[in-house]
Write a protein that holds these residues in place. Structure first.
Motif, PDB file in Angstrom:
ATOM      1  N   LYS A  13       0.797  -1.226   0.000  1.00 43.72           N
ATOM      2  CA  LYS A  13       0.000   0.000   0.000  1.00 43.72           C
ATOM      3  C   LYS A  13       0.829   1.276   0.000  1.00 43.72           C
ATOM      4  N   ALA A  14       2.082   1.192   0.395  1.00 44.32           N
ATOM      5  CA  ALA A  14       2.899   2.405   0.506  1.00 44.32           C
ATOM      6  C   ALA A  14       4.343   2.084   0.145  1.00 44.32           C
ATOM      7  N   PRO A  15       5.070   3.073  -0.387  1.00 36.49           N
ATOM      8  CA  PRO A  15       6.477   2.836  -0.738  1.00 36.49           C
ATOM      9  C   PRO A  15       7.376   2.854   0.492  1.00 36.49           C
ATOM     10  N   PHE A  47       8.287   1.549   8.415  1.00 39.13           N
ATOM     11  CA  PHE A  47       9.145   1.815   7.259  1.00 39.13           C
ATOM     12  C   PHE A  47       8.342   2.227   6.026  1.00 39.13           C
ATOM     13  N   PHE A  48       7.036   2.182   6.130  1.00 42.00           N
ATOM     14  CA  PHE A  48       6.197   2.472   4.966  1.00 42.00           C
ATOM     15  C   PHE A  48       5.176   3.575   5.234  1.00 42.00           C
ATOM     16  N   ASP A  49       5.196   4.173   6.407  1.00 33.04           N
ATOM     17  CA  ASP A  49       4.237   5.223   6.741  1.00 33.04           C
ATOM     18  C   ASP A  49       4.749   6.577   6.289  1.00 33.04           C
ATOM     19  N   GLY A  50       3.955   7.321   5.568  1.00 33.07           N
ATOM     20  CA  GLY A  50       4.304   8.694   5.209  1.00 33.07           C
ATOM     21  C   GLY A  50       5.486   8.764   4.273  1.00 33.07           C
ATOM     22  N   ARG A  51       5.953   9.974   4.044  1.00 36.77           N
ATOM     23  CA  ARG A  51       7.122  10.215   3.198  1.00 36.77           C
ATOM     24  C   ARG A  51       8.135  11.001   3.991  1.00 36.77           C
TER      25      ARG A  51
END
Length: 445
Positions: free
Chosen positions: A179-181, A441-445
């Motif tokens: 779902k997220a990078p 490790f995948f939350d937000g930028r």
């Protein structure tokens, strides 16, 4: 002209894969085939490296060589091969000597005059010799140091696991990665905390070893001097110290690490302390699981010094131009970080050497330098993870098959432990639970 190994592997895979559309990569000049020593009836399986003369023209390792674009490219490529053909379990393997490695042992391994440094017996021999020179009280001091550091050493290994898992989720687009990078800042922050812990371990280890070294008498110093740094032919056989028989496995491993590093530290110098091998950084992608894990418990197993470069080069030839460009760009992308890492290692090693003269190093500076080291290593790991994921997600079925065949050519035994590992030991349930902490490790930028 005969086709090279990668071309043959890919041709074989294409022949057995339906619907593969990518042509094989162009041939490159072939290397002479290597003869497996086990197929040579005129040579015994067990080699006595102490009696063997140096090979003419043998590779002499240096920091400059380790940091060269060629060494880095082939090492990164080898990690890519390991990662794309391996699994989480193989990714977790890590030799204990890669923690807090500011004491010259890697240089001792790589610069041995008879190239004996990559036999599992190498560490055992120098550790036994060193422990034989120490008196019971000095050996007890090293054991106490090992016991005092063990919680931090274990914590270091546990903290690696979420990063390893997150990188594999990035490749597989699984878990939070679906779902997220991957978040570069989160990787850097976690790696910084990991290396800050590494700096604390190094400081405690240096203090304990320096205390033992400063307490040596003249005869002990003379005995150590007869064991030459860089020439294992000068190391006689030594008996196992009696204390080992009653030690738990993890403390025994730590004692042997302390003893071998104590010798390297007093016999080497700042250049040896600063040195690192090409695969020292971003150690999350299974390279050690592919190269070093098969040596577990095998005193006669010599880890090939050519495997990383050869298999890495072969890996690159199996990629198409777009995929290959992603890997070939990495030495340039990481150059500023790698150069700063070399400077940081020298600064940290310089501070730690103050213990040898009875001075007190600046612990706060060591921590700050270690944290910065971790940020830089986190950058490298992020760059590798992104590139490996892009390559892995674009592989054709034929390429996947050829890469698996390439992996299978590496020395291995189906009976070898498969992991997951905490260093080289089986990973327990607590470790498996720690590995699942990847959401951040995948939350937000």
């Amino acid at each position: 002209m005969r086709k090279t190994l990668p071309a043959l592997l890919l041709a074989s895979a294409l022949a057995s894969t339906v619907g593969a559309t990518e042509p094989p990569p162009p041939d490159r000049p072939e290397r002479p085939e290597r003869t497996d020593r086990r197929d040579r009836p005129d040579r015994p399986d067990r080699r006595d490296d102490t009696q063997r003369p140096p090979r003419p023209g043998a590779q002499r390792y240096s920091l400059q060589q380790a940091m060269s674009d060629r060494a880095q490219l082939h090492t990164i490529a080898f990690s890519g091969l390991a990662f794309l053909t391996g699994d989480f379990a193989a990714d977790t393997f890590l030799p204990p000597g890669k923690v807090s490695d500011y004491f010259g042992f890697q240089s001792l391994r790589d610069t041995d005059a008879v190239q004996g440094g990559h036999s599992p017996a190498f560490l055992t021999r120098i550790a036994f010799n060193t422990l034989a020179i120490l008196n019971p009280a000095q050996r007890a001091e090293l054991i106490q140091a090992a016991q005092a550091q063990q919680a931090d050493v274990r914590r270091f290994a546990l903290l690696r696991l979420p990063l390893i898992k997150a990188f594999r989720q990035t490749l597989e687009r699984s878990g939070p990665a679906a779902k997220a990078p991957l978040n570069r800042a989160a990787v850097r922050a976690h790696s910084a905390a990991l290396y800050e812990l590494d700096g604390r371990i190094a400081t405690k280890r240096a203090e304990a070893m320096a205390r033992v070294l400063r307490g040596l008498n003249a005869e002990q110093r003379a005995q150590l001097a007869r064991l030459k740094f860089g020439d294992s032919r000068t190391w006689p056989d030594a008996f196992e110290p009696p204390e080992r028989r009653s030690l738990p496995h993890d403390i025994d491993v730590a004692l042997m690490t302390h003893a071998s590093e104590l010798f390297a530290w007093q016999g080497g110098g700042l250049d040896a302390d600063t040195y690192f091998c090409p695969e020292r950084h971003a150690m999350y992608f299974g390279g050690f699981g592919l190269k070093t894990a098969p040596a577990l418990g095998k005193q006669d197993f010599a880890i090939s010094t050519a495997l990383t470069g050869d298999a890495g080069a072969d890996f690159l030839t199996l990629l198409n131009p777009t995929q290959r460009a992603l890997i070939e760009a990495l030495p340039d992308l990481q150059r500023p970080q790698l150069q700063e890492i070399a400077q940081l290692r020298r600064q940290i090693a310089t501070e730690l050497r103050r213990f040898l003269t009875g001075e007190k190093p600046d612990a706060a500076q060591i921590q700050a330098l270690s944290r910065r080291y971790g940020e830089l290593d986190g950058d490298l790991a992020f760059l590798y993870a992104q590139a490996f994921a892009q390559v892995g997600q674009s592989l054709s079925p034929a390429q996947r098959s050829a890469l698996i065949q390439l992996r299978e050519r590496s020395p291995h035994d189906p009976r070898d432990p498969t992991g997951p590992f905490l260093y080289a030991a089986p990973l327990d349930a607590a470790g498996l639970a720690e590995a699942e902490r990847t959401q951040g490790f995948f939350d937000g930028r």
